[in-house]
Design a protein around this motif. Sequence first.
Motif, PDB file in Angstrom:
ATOM      1  N   GLU A   1       0.818  -1.230   0.000  1.00 44.56           N
ATOM      2  CA  GLU A   1       0.000   0.000   0.000  1.00 44.56           C
ATOM      3  C   GLU A   1       0.847   1.273   0.000  1.00 44.56           C
ATOM      4  O   GLU A   1       0.316   2.366  -0.097  1.00 44.56           O
ATOM      5  CB  GLU A   1      -0.921  -0.003   1.237  1.00 44.56           C
ATOM      6  CG  GLU A   1      -0.255   0.297   2.588  1.00 44.56           C
ATOM      7  CD  GLU A   1       0.549  -0.849   3.213  1.00 44.56           C
ATOM      8  OE1 GLU A   1       1.055  -1.706   2.455  1.00 44.56           O
ATOM      9  OE2 GLU A   1       0.696  -0.865   4.438  1.00 44.56           O
TER      10      GLU A   1
ATOM     11  N   ASP B   1       4.551   6.571   2.404  1.00 42.40           N
ATOM     12  CA  ASP B   1       5.503   5.929   3.303  1.00 42.40           C
ATOM     13  C   ASP B   1       6.123   7.006   4.206  1.00 42.40           C
ATOM     14  O   ASP B   1       6.916   7.817   3.747  1.00 42.40           O
ATOM     15  CB  ASP B   1       6.591   5.272   2.435  1.00 42.40           C
ATOM     16  CG  ASP B   1       7.730   4.720   3.249  1.00 42.40           C
ATOM     17  OD1 ASP B   1       7.625   4.688   4.487  1.00 42.40           O
ATOM     18  OD2 ASP B   1       8.733   4.292   2.627  1.00 42.40           O
TER      19      ASP B   1
ATOM     20  N   GLY C   1       5.129  -5.616   8.209  1.00 40.10           N
ATOM     21  CA  GLY C   1       5.275  -7.010   7.809  1.00 40.10           C
ATOM     22  C   GLY C   1       5.709  -7.976   8.888  1.00 40.10           C
ATOM     23  O   GLY C   1       6.060  -9.106   8.586  1.00 40.10           O
TER      24      GLY C   1
END
Length: 424
Positions: free
Chosen positions: A204, A219, A268
């Motif tokens: 994303e 980001d 993650g």
Amino acid sequence: MSTASPTLHELSCADDYDPNSMPVPKAREVIARFLSPVTTIERVAVRAALGRVLAEDVISPVDVPSHDNSAMDGYAVRYADLKADARVTLKMVGSSFAGAPFKGALGAGEAVRIMTGGVVPQGADTIVMQEHAAAKDDQVTVGGGNKQGQHLRRAGEDLQHGQPALRRGQPLRPAETGLIASLGIAEVSVYRKLRVAFFSTGDELMSIGSPLGEGQIYDSNRYTIHGMLTRLGCEVIDMGVVRDDPKLLEAAFREAAAVADVVITSGGVSVGEADFVKDLLNKLGEVVFWKIAMKPGRPLAYGKIGHAHFFGLPGNPVSVMVTFYQFVRDALLKLSGRDPIEPLPTFKVPCTSTLKKAPGRTEFQRGILSRDSSGTLSVRVTGEQGSGILRSMSEANCFIILPTAQGNVTPGTLVEVQVMEGVI
Ligand code: AMP
Ligand code: MG
């Protein structure tokens, strides 16, 4: 860098080792056991040494101060000429100013006009403050009540020739670069900068400059991480955004671990389907732990890929900053050669807000420390504490640290705070 580290087997035999939920102090202790500082040394000019870590003791090549000198404006005299309780009149034979010493020696019944920092002439052993003396033409009258050696700074009083002025491991701040210069030293040995590679993970994420599509976000973690690393004096290697694709992630990990001492990623590490970081790390190296009993920042992986240390930070922007300051910062300082590492100072103040807190994990809420009109310090919370609300970090000037056993906090309760300025 040394490879001596505790084995995972050794760690897992410890009673309280649970890689799925490490208590905050235990996680710090475990990380510390893996860290061996950089050893490569560079010679740099004093100004360029600012922000670096000293790699060898700085030995004073001189006495500091180099001569006996006066701590006051007044008169240099021989104590033996003074009377305990009566006035004496001495003959003024010259002056000693900072940078312009009196040449010659002081005889019986003589005095020399001296200013602060002026070299004490040979024969003189005592300074009389100008407020305690009356001068007229070439004569000065001094009363009683003096002590031998008064107002005199002795050669070598601050530092003796051959003594260490600064120790290896010392971070060089303006006070230290000034001190080094005061010894006449032009260059010092410092450790090389720690090389830290970092990247963001997530399908994303967009870099600034590109328009956002549906469900996409900019980001921001790479910017906070870049800033935090830069402030710590690291050499930063920004590897951009890596998509949630095992092949791309594996290549990025390998490349980062080959060039850097430390690899930092964000995102993650939670248990979502697209979160490959933990599996990959198990394949490429070893995971020491991946969850800490804290909020925000519960998923936090620490491990090694070859010689490189790896910190897998959570994705949420606030969690990134909290875990960085609470775990990564000290580890990077230690790896940079800093010794000793000062624990971040904390202190207790009354909290004026109601805080929601479940026992069982350490919480780092964002707070605003302020003084009321009577000068009394208190802390309040920044508002919504969601770990995606980066504004809560920007508004805050401190962390409110709520220990594991703590439940809800009612207004007036004393809470532990840690000031952010100086830390970041
Ligand atoms: P993850 O740990 O990858 O599941 O990410 C947790 C949350 O943090 C998600 O809402 C992500 O969109 C967000 N996030 C992850 N990486 C970044 C980043 N680099 N900048 C801003 N938000 C991020
Ligand atoms: Mg993600």
